[in-house]
Motif scaffolding. Structure first.
Motif, PDB file in Angstrom:
ATOM      1  N   ALA A  85       0.837  -1.207   0.000  1.00  0.00           N
ATOM      2  CA  ALA A  85       0.000   0.000   0.000  1.00  0.00           C
ATOM      3  C   ALA A  85       0.871   1.256   0.000  1.00  0.00           C
ATOM      4  CB  ALA A  85      -0.940  -0.004   1.207  1.00  0.00           C
ATOM      5  N   ALA A  86       1.938   1.241   0.790  1.00  0.00           N
ATOM      6  CA  ALA A  86       2.846   2.395   0.852  1.00  0.00           C
ATOM      7  C   ALA A  86       3.579   2.579  -0.478  1.00  0.00           C
ATOM      8  CB  ALA A  86       3.836   2.228   2.000  1.00  0.00           C
ATOM      9  N   TRP A  87       3.920   1.467  -1.131  1.00  0.00           N
ATOM     10  CA  TRP A  87       4.588   1.533  -2.437  1.00  0.00           C
ATOM     11  C   TRP A  87       3.687   2.255  -3.437  1.00  0.00           C
ATOM     12  CZ3 TRP A  87       8.414  -0.260   0.159  1.00  0.00           C
ATOM     13  CH2 TRP A  87       9.608  -0.668  -0.429  1.00  0.00           C
ATOM     14  N   VAL A  88       2.392   1.950  -3.407  1.00  0.00           N
ATOM     15  CA  VAL A  88       1.440   2.604  -4.306  1.00  0.00           C
ATOM     16  C   VAL A  88       1.294   4.076  -3.924  1.00  0.00           C
ATOM     17  CG1 VAL A  88      -0.989   2.677  -5.015  1.00  0.00           C
ATOM     18  CG2 VAL A  88       0.205   0.478  -4.852  1.00  0.00           C
ATOM     19  N   GLN A  89       1.138   4.337  -2.628  1.00  0.00           N
ATOM     20  CA  GLN A  89       0.956   5.713  -2.156  1.00  0.00           C
ATOM     21  C   GLN A  89       2.113   6.607  -2.587  1.00  0.00           C
ATOM     22  OE1 GLN A  89       0.377   6.059   2.098  1.00  0.00           O
ATOM     23  NE2 GLN A  89       0.912   8.219   2.091  1.00  0.00           N
ATOM     24  N   HIS A  90       3.326   6.107  -2.501  1.00  0.00           N
ATOM     25  CA  HIS A  90       4.510   6.910  -2.835  1.00  0.00           C
ATOM     26  C   HIS A  90       4.942   6.756  -4.292  1.00  0.00           C
ATOM     27  CE1 HIS A  90       5.461   8.444   1.176  1.00  0.00           C
ATOM     28  NE2 HIS A  90       4.946   7.311   1.617  1.00  0.00           N
ATOM     29  N   GLN A  91       4.175   6.007  -5.066  1.00  0.00           N
ATOM     30  CA  GLN A  91       4.517   5.745  -6.467  1.00  0.00           C
ATOM     31  C   GLN A  91       5.981   5.340  -6.593  1.00  0.00           C
ATOM     32  OE1 GLN A  91       3.256   9.162  -8.733  1.00  0.00           O
ATOM     33  NE2 GLN A  91       1.108   8.758  -8.317  1.00  0.00           N
ATOM     34  N   THR A  92       6.336   4.359  -5.769  1.00  0.00           N
ATOM     35  CA  THR A  92       7.733   3.955  -5.636  1.00  0.00           C
ATOM     36  C   THR A  92       8.348   3.400  -6.919  1.00  0.00           C
ATOM     37  OG1 THR A  92       7.437   3.614  -3.289  1.00  0.00           O
ATOM     38  CG2 THR A  92       9.281   2.477  -4.303  1.00  0.00           C
ATOM     39  N   PRO A  93       7.712   2.432  -7.588  1.00  0.00           N
ATOM     40  CA  PRO A  93       8.415   1.837  -8.732  1.00  0.00           C
ATOM     41  C   PRO A  93       8.370   2.702  -9.978  1.00  0.00           C
ATOM     42  CG  PRO A  93       6.345   0.693  -8.362  1.00  0.00           C
ATOM     43  CD  PRO A  93       6.472   1.733  -7.282  1.00  0.00           C
ATOM     44  N   GLN A  94       9.422   2.591 -10.755  1.00  0.00           N
ATOM     45  CA  GLN A  94       9.393   3.131 -12.110  1.00  0.00           C
ATOM     46  C   GLN A  94       9.309   1.935 -13.049  1.00  0.00           C
ATOM     47  OE1 GLN A  94      12.428   6.020 -13.010  1.00  0.00           O
ATOM     48  NE2 GLN A  94      11.735   7.384 -11.407  1.00  0.00           N
ATOM     49  N   CYS A  95      10.419   1.272 -13.294  1.00  0.00           N
ATOM     50  CA  CYS A  95      10.328   0.090 -14.165  1.00  0.00           C
ATOM     51  C   CYS A  95       9.756  -1.100 -13.411  1.00  0.00           C
ATOM     52  CB  CYS A  95      11.691  -0.249 -14.769  1.00  0.00           C
ATOM     53  SG  CYS A  95      12.806  -1.198 -13.709  1.00  0.00           S
ATOM     54  N   GLY A  96       9.979  -1.175 -12.102  1.00  0.00           N
ATOM     55  CA  GLY A  96       9.405  -2.216 -11.268  1.00  0.00           C
ATOM     56  C   GLY A  96      10.210  -3.490 -11.156  1.00  0.00           C
ATOM     57  N   ARG A 136      11.997   7.438  -2.477  1.00  0.00           N
ATOM     58  CA  ARG A 136      10.605   6.987  -2.387  1.00  0.00           C
ATOM     59  C   ARG A 136      10.510   5.651  -1.657  1.00  0.00           C
ATOM     60  NH1 ARG A 136       8.465   8.012  -8.415  1.00  0.00           N
ATOM     61  NH2 ARG A 136      10.621   7.537  -8.859  1.00  0.00           N
ATOM     62  N   ILE A 137      11.481   4.787  -1.856  1.00  0.00           N
ATOM     63  CA  ILE A 137      11.509   3.504  -1.149  1.00  0.00           C
ATOM     64  C   ILE A 137      11.618   3.761   0.351  1.00  0.00           C
ATOM     65  CG2 ILE A 137      12.931   1.447  -0.709  1.00  0.00           C
ATOM     66  CD1 ILE A 137      13.567   1.578  -3.820  1.00  0.00           C
ATOM     67  N   ARG A 138      12.533   4.632   0.734  1.00  0.00           N
ATOM     68  CA  ARG A 138      12.705   4.953   2.155  1.00  0.00           C
ATOM     69  C   ARG A 138      11.420   5.548   2.727  1.00  0.00           C
ATOM     70  NH1 ARG A 138      17.070   9.095   3.208  1.00  0.00           N
ATOM     71  NH2 ARG A 138      18.545   7.433   2.770  1.00  0.00           N
ATOM     72  N   ALA A 139      10.804   6.479   2.005  1.00  0.00           N
ATOM     73  CA  ALA A 139       9.553   7.098   2.474  1.00  0.00           C
ATOM     74  C   ALA A 139       8.448   6.054   2.610  1.00  0.00           C
ATOM     75  CB  ALA A 139       9.125   8.212   1.523  1.00  0.00           C
ATOM     76  N   ALA A 140       8.370   5.135   1.660  1.00  0.00           N
ATOM     77  CA  ALA A 140       7.347   4.089   1.711  1.00  0.00           C
ATOM     78  C   ALA A 140       7.561   3.168   2.905  1.00  0.00           C
ATOM     79  CB  ALA A 140       7.338   3.298   0.409  1.00  0.00           C
ATOM     80  N   ILE A 141       8.803   2.857   3.216  1.00  0.00           N
ATOM     81  CA  ILE A 141       9.088   2.012   4.384  1.00  0.00           C
ATOM     82  C   ILE A 141       8.658   2.718   5.662  1.00  0.00           C
ATOM     83  CG2 ILE A 141      10.934   0.948   5.759  1.00  0.00           C
ATOM     84  CD1 ILE A 141      12.355   0.377   3.037  1.00  0.00           C
ATOM     85  N   HIS A 142       8.940   4.016   5.765  1.00  0.00           N
ATOM     86  CA  HIS A 142       8.495   4.780   6.944  1.00  0.00           C
ATOM     87  C   HIS A 142       6.970   4.811   7.028  1.00  0.00           C
ATOM     88  CE1 HIS A 142      12.314   6.114   8.501  1.00  0.00           C
ATOM     89  NE2 HIS A 142      12.662   6.685   7.362  1.00  0.00           N
ATOM     90  N   THR A 143       6.300   5.005   5.906  1.00  0.00           N
ATOM     91  CA  THR A 143       4.839   5.025   5.889  1.00  0.00           C
ATOM     92  C   THR A 143       4.270   3.678   6.325  1.00  0.00           C
ATOM     93  OG1 THR A 143       4.746   6.753   4.207  1.00  0.00           O
ATOM     94  CG2 THR A 143       2.806   5.327   4.395  1.00  0.00           C
ATOM     95  N   ALA A 144       4.831   2.599   5.816  1.00  0.00           N
ATOM     96  CA  ALA A 144       4.369   1.262   6.207  1.00  0.00           C
ATOM     97  C   ALA A 144       4.609   1.024   7.694  1.00  0.00           C
ATOM     98  CB  ALA A 144       5.073   0.196   5.373  1.00  0.00           C
ATOM     99  N   ALA A 145       5.752   1.452   8.196  1.00  0.00           N
ATOM    100  CA  ALA A 145       6.057   1.285   9.630  1.00  0.00           C
ATOM    101  C   ALA A 145       5.037   2.026  10.475  1.00  0.00           C
ATOM    102  CB  ALA A 145       7.472   1.774   9.922  1.00  0.00           C
ATOM    103  N   GLN A 146       4.691   3.241  10.075  1.00  0.00           N
ATOM    104  CA  GLN A 146       3.690   4.019  10.818  1.00  0.00           C
ATOM    105  C   GLN A 146       2.328   3.341  10.763  1.00  0.00           C
ATOM    106  OE1 GLN A 146       4.020   7.824   8.903  1.00  0.00           O
ATOM    107  NE2 GLN A 146       5.762   8.468  10.155  1.00  0.00           N
ATOM    108  N   ALA A 147       1.951   2.836   9.615  1.00  0.00           N
ATOM    109  CA  ALA A 147       0.657   2.152   9.467  1.00  0.00           C
ATOM    110  C   ALA A 147       0.618   0.904  10.335  1.00  0.00           C
ATOM    111  CB  ALA A 147       0.417   1.788   8.006  1.00  0.00           C
TER     112      ALA A 147
END
Length: 153
Positions: A85-96, A136-147
């Motif tokens: 969910a955090a990966w989607v929220q932060h639009q983490t992947p480009q090529c994936g 974005r990966i780092r931000a997504a990990i922080h978001t997931a940790a908070q969730a």
């Protein structure tokens, strides 16, 4: 040989020295785990082995028989679901390409360190992203940790 993959027992008739990556991809059709370098440097092949991020390209399948193996195809537990969910929220992947390994490496980190610092993330997530989405990966990990912390209350 019997393998415990994503909560299911799978029989594989392969040589014990065959890398786990090739068993997953070529023998079992689990292609979410990617080949990147073949020398455990890039992390595209990361799976969880008993909850620990493990590079499958250099792991002989004979050494993991009977252990719990999770690939990105497995049903997400709450940690993996929060990361997705955090990966989607932060639009983490480009090529994936690297993302399945990144998510499982991040899940392993959050299981042992529920509130990681930036330094913890940088030390634990050694997977390579050719697109350079590390912030974005780092931000997504922080978001997931908070969730995950919020859902424990």
């Amino acid at each position: 040989m019997k393998l415990q993959i994503n909560g299911q027992t799978r029989d594989c008739d392969v040589p014990p020295e065959m890398p786990l990556l090739w068993v997953l991809r070529d023998e079992l059709g689990l292609t979410g785990t990617k080949f990147g370098c073949g020398i455990a440097a890039c992390g595209a092949c990361t799976v969880e082995l008993n909850g620990v991020a493990t590079r499958a390209c250099v792991m002989p399948v004979g050494s993991v028989a009977g252990q719990a193996i999770r690939t990105i195809e497995g049903a997400p537990d709450r940690t993996v679901a929060a990361l997705q969910a955090a990966w989607v929220q932060h639009q983490t992947p480009q090529c994936g390409y690297c993302q399945s390994g990144m998510i499982l490496a991040a899940a392993s980190l959050l299981r042992r360190s529920p509130q990681p610092s930036d330094a913890d993330i940088d030390a634990a997530i050694t997977n390579l992203c050719r697109c350079g989405t590390y912030q974005r990966i780092r931000a997504a990990i922080h978001t997931a940790a908070q969730a995950l912390q919020g859902s424990r209350a």
